[in-house]
Design a protein around this motif. Structure first.
Motif, PDB file in Angstrom:
ATOM      1  N   MET A  97      -6.404  26.149  44.530  1.00  0.00           N
ATOM      2  CA  MET A  97      -5.921  24.785  44.750  1.00  0.00           C
ATOM      3  C   MET A  97      -5.043  24.251  43.628  1.00  0.00           C
ATOM      4  O   MET A  97      -5.142  24.670  42.478  1.00  0.00           O
ATOM      5  CB  MET A  97      -7.091  23.828  44.962  1.00  0.00           C
ATOM      6  N   GLU A  98      -4.199  23.320  44.008  1.00  0.00           N
ATOM      7  CA  GLU A  98      -3.395  22.528  43.080  1.00  0.00           C
ATOM      8  C   GLU A  98      -4.144  21.200  42.921  1.00  0.00           C
ATOM      9  O   GLU A  98      -4.320  20.476  43.898  1.00  0.00           O
ATOM     10  CB  GLU A  98      -2.001  22.295  43.658  1.00  0.00           C
ATOM     11  N   ASP A 135      -3.315  18.474  41.198  1.00  0.00           N
ATOM     12  CA  ASP A 135      -2.473  17.280  41.120  1.00  0.00           C
ATOM     13  C   ASP A 135      -1.828  17.062  42.488  1.00  0.00           C
ATOM     14  O   ASP A 135      -0.793  17.654  42.798  1.00  0.00           O
ATOM     15  CB  ASP A 135      -1.412  17.447  40.035  1.00  0.00           C
ATOM     16  N   VAL A 136      -2.440  16.206  43.303  1.00  0.00           N
ATOM     17  CA  VAL A 136      -2.027  16.038  44.693  1.00  0.00           C
ATOM     18  C   VAL A 136      -1.332  14.694  44.888  1.00  0.00           C
ATOM     19  O   VAL A 136      -1.859  13.657  44.486  1.00  0.00           O
ATOM     20  CB  VAL A 136      -3.249  16.123  45.643  1.00  0.00           C
ATOM     21  N   ARG A 155      -1.309  23.311  55.054  1.00  0.00           N
ATOM     22  CA  ARG A 155      -1.958  23.002  53.778  1.00  0.00           C
ATOM     23  C   ARG A 155      -3.386  22.594  54.094  1.00  0.00           C
ATOM     24  O   ARG A 155      -3.651  22.062  55.172  1.00  0.00           O
ATOM     25  CB  ARG A 155      -1.202  21.883  53.048  1.00  0.00           C
ATOM     26  N   GLY A 214      -8.124  18.514  45.412  1.00  0.00           N
ATOM     27  CA  GLY A 214      -7.016  19.459  45.326  1.00  0.00           C
ATOM     28  C   GLY A 214      -6.444  19.745  46.701  1.00  0.00           C
ATOM     29  O   GLY A 214      -6.918  19.215  47.709  1.00  0.00           O
ATOM     30  N   ILE A 274      -4.436  23.156  48.951  1.00  0.00           N
ATOM     31  CA  ILE A 274      -3.999  24.552  48.985  1.00  0.00           C
ATOM     32  C   ILE A 274      -2.931  24.688  50.059  1.00  0.00           C
ATOM     33  O   ILE A 274      -3.169  24.383  51.223  1.00  0.00           O
ATOM     34  CB  ILE A 274      -5.167  25.507  49.307  1.00  0.00           C
ATOM     35  N   ASP A 289       0.330  28.982  47.887  1.00  0.00           N
ATOM     36  CA  ASP A 289      -0.677  29.118  46.831  1.00  0.00           C
ATOM     37  C   ASP A 289      -1.534  30.367  47.054  1.00  0.00           C
ATOM     38  O   ASP A 289      -1.871  31.080  46.106  1.00  0.00           O
ATOM     39  CB  ASP A 289      -1.586  27.879  46.782  1.00  0.00           C
TER      40      ASP A 289
END
Length: 166
Positions: free
Chosen positions: A9-10, A12-13, A137, A149, A151, A155
């Motif tokens: 996961m990222e 910073d969304v 996503r 987060g 994804i 990713d």
């Protein structure tokens, strides 16, 4: 070691609020190179997802059906035909003005597929390559449904590439 959603996961969304209007969300799509945003309430709980295609649907009339009679009386039958006007034929200015103040909560998809940080990479893949082609996503939420987060497909691909290179 197997991958989990936390690894993919990222954190910073970029998000939007259900009360944000269509015009504001259009600006966010122009500002960021994303094709969709999680919609979160004041407590950061995921309540929906808004995508570019959700907004495009505002400009495409859902029912443009022509009824064409076929044959001669008394053997007349009708054929329905769906008409898709090209973007150039749509009056975007009028449609944008008509929809600019609409809250995103009226346009968003409320049925959101999410995973927890401990979900396996297989669970994430099942959502991304499952039967719903609109899932590009996957929001990652904690046990209270709060966003932690996101994804995207890239990713997962990046993580597999990086593992292969190790």
């Amino acid at each position: 070691m197997s991958l989990t959603a936390r690894d993919l996961m990222e954190p910073d969304v970029k998000t939007v609020s259900p009360d944000d209007d269509v015009a504001e969300v259009f600006k966010r799509f122009a500002r960021y190179e994303f094709s969709g945003f999680p919609v979160v309430d004041d407590d950061e709980r995921v309540v929906g997802v808004i995508t570019e295609s959700d907004l495009v649907d505002l400009f495409e009339p859902e029912d443009e059906t022509l009824w064409i009679p076929i044959g001669l009386p008394p053997f007349v039958d009708t054929l329905s035909y769906q008409v898709k006007r090209p973007w150039a034929d749509l009056d975007l200015g009028v449609d944008l003005i008509r929809n600019a103040d609409r809250p995103i909560s009226e346009v968003m998809s409320a049925d959101v597929a999410t995973v927890t940080p401990d979900a396996s990479v297989d669970a994430v893949l099942d959502l991304l390559v499952g039967d719903d082609p609109d899932i590009n996503r996957v929001p990652v939420v904690d046990s209270d449904g709060r966003l932690v987060g996101i994804i995207a497909r890239q990713d997962v691909i990046r993580a597999f590439r990086d593992k292969r290179l190790d």
